[in-house]
Scaffold this motif. Sequence first.
Motif, PDB file in Angstrom:
ATOM      1  N   PHE A 282      57.704  36.007  39.590  1.00 47.52           N
ATOM      2  CA  PHE A 282      57.960  37.392  39.197  1.00 47.52           C
ATOM      3  C   PHE A 282      56.643  38.159  39.057  1.00 47.52           C
ATOM      4  CE2 PHE A 282      61.608  34.927  37.737  1.00 47.52           C
ATOM      5  CZ  PHE A 282      62.661  35.691  38.217  1.00 47.52           C
ATOM      6  N   PRO A 283      56.677  39.491  38.973  1.00 45.41           N
ATOM      7  CA  PRO A 283      55.438  40.275  38.844  1.00 45.41           C
ATOM      8  C   PRO A 283      54.579  39.806  37.678  1.00 45.41           C
ATOM      9  CG  PRO A 283      57.300  41.728  39.245  1.00 45.41           C
ATOM     10  CD  PRO A 283      57.879  40.359  39.022  1.00 45.41           C
ATOM     11  N   GLN A 284      53.273  39.822  37.896  1.00 42.99           N
ATOM     12  CA  GLN A 284      52.331  39.380  36.870  1.00 42.99           C
ATOM     13  C   GLN A 284      52.161  40.443  35.777  1.00 42.99           C
ATOM     14  OE1 GLN A 284      50.231  36.065  37.193  1.00 42.99           O
ATOM     15  NE2 GLN A 284      52.381  36.081  37.780  1.00 42.99           N
ATOM     16  N   PRO A 285      51.770  40.024  34.579  1.00 37.71           N
ATOM     17  CA  PRO A 285      51.504  41.000  33.504  1.00 37.71           C
ATOM     18  C   PRO A 285      50.481  42.038  33.960  1.00 37.71           C
ATOM     19  CG  PRO A 285      51.515  38.761  32.640  1.00 37.71           C
ATOM     20  CD  PRO A 285      51.576  38.627  34.129  1.00 37.71           C
ATOM     21  N   GLY A 286      50.724  43.277  33.623  1.00 43.30           N
ATOM     22  CA  GLY A 286      49.825  44.356  34.021  1.00 43.30           C
ATOM     23  C   GLY A 286      50.256  45.079  35.287  1.00 43.30           C
ATOM     24  N   THR A 287      51.249  44.530  35.989  1.00 46.83           N
ATOM     25  CA  THR A 287      51.763  45.192  37.193  1.00 46.83           C
ATOM     26  C   THR A 287      52.559  46.434  36.792  1.00 46.83           C
ATOM     27  OG1 THR A 287      51.960  43.043  38.299  1.00 46.83           O
ATOM     28  CG2 THR A 287      53.128  44.907  39.288  1.00 46.83           C
ATOM     29  N   THR A 288      52.215  47.572  37.348  1.00 43.46           N
ATOM     30  CA  THR A 288      52.871  48.826  36.961  1.00 43.46           C
ATOM     31  C   THR A 288      54.147  49.057  37.763  1.00 43.46           C
ATOM     32  OG1 THR A 288      51.693  50.189  38.589  1.00 43.46           O
ATOM     33  CG2 THR A 288      50.597  49.809  36.466  1.00 43.46           C
ATOM     34  N   TRP A 289      54.964  49.978  37.246  1.00 49.36           N
ATOM     35  CA  TRP A 289      56.188  50.339  37.947  1.00 49.36           C
ATOM     36  C   TRP A 289      55.869  50.964  39.299  1.00 49.36           C
ATOM     37  CZ3 TRP A 289      58.102  54.989  39.782  1.00 49.36           C
ATOM     38  CH2 TRP A 289      59.423  54.966  40.207  1.00 49.36           C
ATOM     39  N   VAL A 290      54.808  51.753  39.373  1.00 51.48           N
ATOM     40  CA  VAL A 290      54.403  52.373  40.638  1.00 51.48           C
ATOM     41  C   VAL A 290      54.036  51.299  41.649  1.00 51.48           C
ATOM     42  CG1 VAL A 290      52.659  53.814  41.762  1.00 51.48           C
ATOM     43  CG2 VAL A 290      53.686  54.558  39.611  1.00 51.48           C
ATOM     44  N   ASP A 291      53.311  50.249  41.210  1.00 50.73           N
ATOM     45  CA  ASP A 291      52.958  49.142  42.110  1.00 50.73           C
ATOM     46  C   ASP A 291      54.212  48.479  42.672  1.00 50.73           C
ATOM     47  OD1 ASP A 291      50.249  49.520  41.675  1.00 50.73           O
ATOM     48  OD2 ASP A 291      50.162  48.075  40.018  1.00 50.73           O
ATOM     49  N   CYS A 292      55.163  48.187  41.796  1.00 47.88           N
ATOM     50  CA  CYS A 292      56.397  47.520  42.221  1.00 47.88           C
ATOM     51  C   CYS A 292      57.203  48.394  43.182  1.00 47.88           C
ATOM     52  CB  CYS A 292      57.249  47.154  41.009  1.00 47.88           C
ATOM     53  SG  CYS A 292      56.577  45.814  39.999  1.00 47.88           S
TER      54      CYS A 292
ATOM     55  N   GLY B  11      56.282  39.088  43.434  1.00 49.23           N
ATOM     56  CA  GLY B  11      56.553  37.676  43.200  1.00 49.23           C
ATOM     57  C   GLY B  11      57.638  37.178  44.146  1.00 49.23           C
ATOM     58  N   TRP B  12      57.856  35.863  44.165  1.00 47.68           N
ATOM     59  CA  TRP B  12      58.792  35.265  45.110  1.00 47.68           C
ATOM     60  C   TRP B  12      60.209  35.813  44.974  1.00 47.68           C
ATOM     61  CZ3 TRP B  12      57.098  33.056  49.211  1.00 47.68           C
ATOM     62  CH2 TRP B  12      55.963  32.253  49.210  1.00 47.68           C
ATOM     63  N   VAL B  13      60.742  35.810  43.759  1.00 49.37           N
ATOM     64  CA  VAL B  13      62.165  36.118  43.573  1.00 49.37           C
ATOM     65  C   VAL B  13      62.505  37.559  43.952  1.00 49.37           C
ATOM     66  CG1 VAL B  13      64.068  36.219  41.921  1.00 49.37           C
ATOM     67  CG2 VAL B  13      62.454  34.300  41.846  1.00 49.37           C
ATOM     68  N   PRO B  14      61.882  38.568  43.344  1.00 50.43           N
ATOM     69  CA  PRO B  14      62.203  39.943  43.763  1.00 50.43           C
ATOM     70  C   PRO B  14      61.826  40.216  45.218  1.00 50.43           C
ATOM     71  CG  PRO B  14      61.075  39.927  41.647  1.00 50.43           C
ATOM     72  CD  PRO B  14      60.940  38.562  42.215  1.00 50.43           C
ATOM     73  N   GLY B  15      60.735  39.593  45.695  1.00 42.73           N
ATOM     74  CA  GLY B  15      60.295  39.827  47.066  1.00 42.73           C
ATOM     75  C   GLY B  15      61.309  39.343  48.087  1.00 42.73           C
ATOM     76  N   ILE B  16      61.775  38.097  47.931  1.00 42.69           N
ATOM     77  CA  ILE B  16      62.751  37.541  48.865  1.00 42.69           C
ATOM     78  C   ILE B  16      64.088  38.271  48.750  1.00 42.69           C
ATOM     79  CG2 ILE B  16      64.098  35.499  49.464  1.00 42.69           C
ATOM     80  CD1 ILE B  16      61.233  35.274  50.349  1.00 42.69           C
ATOM     81  N   ILE B  17      64.527  38.544  47.512  1.00 47.61           N
ATOM     82  CA  ILE B  17      65.804  39.247  47.319  1.00 47.61           C
ATOM     83  C   ILE B  17      65.767  40.626  47.976  1.00 47.61           C
ATOM     84  CG2 ILE B  17      67.273  40.359  45.592  1.00 47.61           C
ATOM     85  CD1 ILE B  17      66.721  38.012  43.741  1.00 47.61           C
TER      86      ILE B  17
ATOM     87  N   LEU C 188      47.379  33.112  50.413  1.00 44.77           N
ATOM     88  CA  LEU C 188      46.487  34.165  49.906  1.00 44.77           C
ATOM     89  C   LEU C 188      46.778  34.523  48.457  1.00 44.77           C
ATOM     90  CD1 LEU C 188      46.594  36.586  52.986  1.00 44.77           C
ATOM     91  CD2 LEU C 188      44.898  34.804  52.480  1.00 44.77           C
ATOM     92  N   GLY C 189      48.014  34.288  48.007  1.00 49.28           N
ATOM     93  CA  GLY C 189      48.384  34.551  46.618  1.00 49.28           C
ATOM     94  C   GLY C 189      48.073  35.970  46.194  1.00 49.28           C
ATOM     95  N   GLN C 190      47.429  36.090  45.017  1.00 49.80           N
ATOM     96  CA  GLN C 190      47.118  37.409  44.459  1.00 49.80           C
ATOM     97  C   GLN C 190      46.029  38.135  45.237  1.00 49.80           C
ATOM     98  OE1 GLN C 190      46.173  34.479  43.405  1.00 49.80           O
ATOM     99  NE2 GLN C 190      44.491  34.523  41.920  1.00 49.80           N
ATOM    100  N   TYR C 191      45.420  37.478  46.238  1.00 53.23           N
ATOM    101  CA  TYR C 191      44.375  38.111  47.046  1.00 53.23           C
ATOM    102  C   TYR C 191      44.930  38.780  48.309  1.00 53.23           C
ATOM    103  CZ  TYR C 191      40.986  35.681  44.118  1.00 53.23           C
ATOM    104  OH  TYR C 191      40.244  35.231  43.047  1.00 53.23           O
ATOM    105  N   ALA C 192      46.238  38.746  48.483  1.00 47.55           N
ATOM    106  CA  ALA C 192      46.846  39.351  49.678  1.00 47.55           C
ATOM    107  C   ALA C 192      46.592  40.855  49.710  1.00 47.55           C
ATOM    108  CB  ALA C 192      48.348  39.068  49.696  1.00 47.55           C
ATOM    109  N   THR C 193      46.214  41.350  50.878  1.00 49.70           N
ATOM    110  CA  THR C 193      45.981  42.782  51.082  1.00 49.70           C
ATOM    111  C   THR C 193      46.986  43.299  52.109  1.00 49.70           C
ATOM    112  OG1 THR C 193      44.360  42.312  52.811  1.00 49.70           O
ATOM    113  CG2 THR C 193      43.519  42.631  50.573  1.00 49.70           C
ATOM    114  N   ALA C 194      47.016  44.591  52.305  1.00 57.95           N
ATOM    115  CA  ALA C 194      47.866  45.194  53.336  1.00 57.95           C
ATOM    116  C   ALA C 194      46.975  45.913  54.351  1.00 57.95           C
ATOM    117  CB  ALA C 194      48.851  46.179  52.698  1.00 57.95           C
TER     118      ALA C 194
END
Length: 476
Positions: A237-247, A81-87, A303-309
Amino acid sequence: MNTTMEESYEKKDATLALGAEVDGASSFETIEALVAEVGGIDHEHEIALRTMSWQKTAVLLAGDQVCLAIMAQSWSFSVLGWVPGIITSVLCGILFWVTSITMHKFIMKYPQIKDICDFGYYVFGQSKVAYVFSSFMLLANNILLIGFHVLTGAKVLNTLSSHTLCTAVFSVITAIMGIVMSAPRTLHHVSFMSMFSSACMGIAILLFMVFAGIEKAPLYGYSGDYPTAGPVKTYAFPQPGTTWVDCMNAVLNITFLWVPQILFPSFIAEMERPQDFPKALAVLAAISTILFIVPPAIGFRYLGQYATAPAFGSLGVVSYKKASFGFVIVPTLIIGVIYANVTAKFIYKKIMGKSRHAHSNTVIGWGVWFLVMLFIWAVAYVFSEVVPSMGDFLSLLSAAFDSFFGFIFFAVAYWQLNKGKLFSGLGQTAMTLLNVFILLVGLFILGPGLYAAVEAIIADYSGSVTPAFTCANSAL
């Protein structure tokens, strides 16, 4: 004359190695004397090393940092999400500057340092164990990174050709091109390549931002084709269902981008005036601050939630994807060449020692250089076929190596530089506490971070990831 100069240099180097310390003006006098003596010998060699100005060093730094990993950050933002990502991005930038300046100060105190292995040796009290450990980490990190670029090259060629050949064959082609481009034995020559690398990656990023803004919708994301996961949206902020491993993996992706210091001692060792390195560093910091935040933020916005790496994969129009991603082949190869050069030089020095072949255009010298390069790229090719995805590669590298070469080493270096005066004043106390934080960050990335990276690899192999040495299509 040469013998006398070399003996003088060896005596000076030995004196410094015994722990003689210099500070202030005397430090720069020692550096000037050392560089003058080494430079005098070096410039008489057929292959001279100390030839880079701070401007050329800045170009080389930019060539290393303006890379595909920038395009993985939109995915990191989509997880955090924006806040943790930018920080996280801003904090990594601040810590990058602090640790890099600490590293430079330490090298100014011990100017005989030639690479990160020497740095580890001196920072841990001239420990041979630390030197061996640093050597292993240097080789493992750099060869894995070269493997990452082999994987990327195969992905680019697959995308551009619409998978006309087996993916493993495209990886071989990328490795062969890398070996050919790795022929130069000095970073002075490689720095010219870096200008083209930065330019091509800049064009790729610019095209991506334009295409992401003008297309109607993304093509797909990790949750399925558009609009499977609903309309494009962004969130704080991270969406519901986002795991700690993902973050954690998203954080590791950001950290990886901001930690290039493993190469800095090698770059400084080839500068005519090592004390000018902060000028090159300031240029890099300015470029990085813009490129590491603005394009990923724009990518996340569209791209929002559709962003890939990397984010190119989410572009909805195939021609847009090919037009922008195609430029990535140049930085993919050249950045691989930079890491290959540093790695090969380390191995080559161990093999050739101080023989005339080490700095002359002899058949033996060039033959050994070529064989070392062949070995490095061959091992990198194997890694490129074994590690299942780009995101896994970045997370593993960040956790296993950046924890040391981006944080822990430099927190210890700060302590070595400031023993006896760690809390002598408000400013010094603040810097000491900041470096304690840097040490804790490194330990956290090494522990929980490495666990998260391994968990992600296990999850990918148990899912739909293609097996190693496959002919399956890896195009975006």
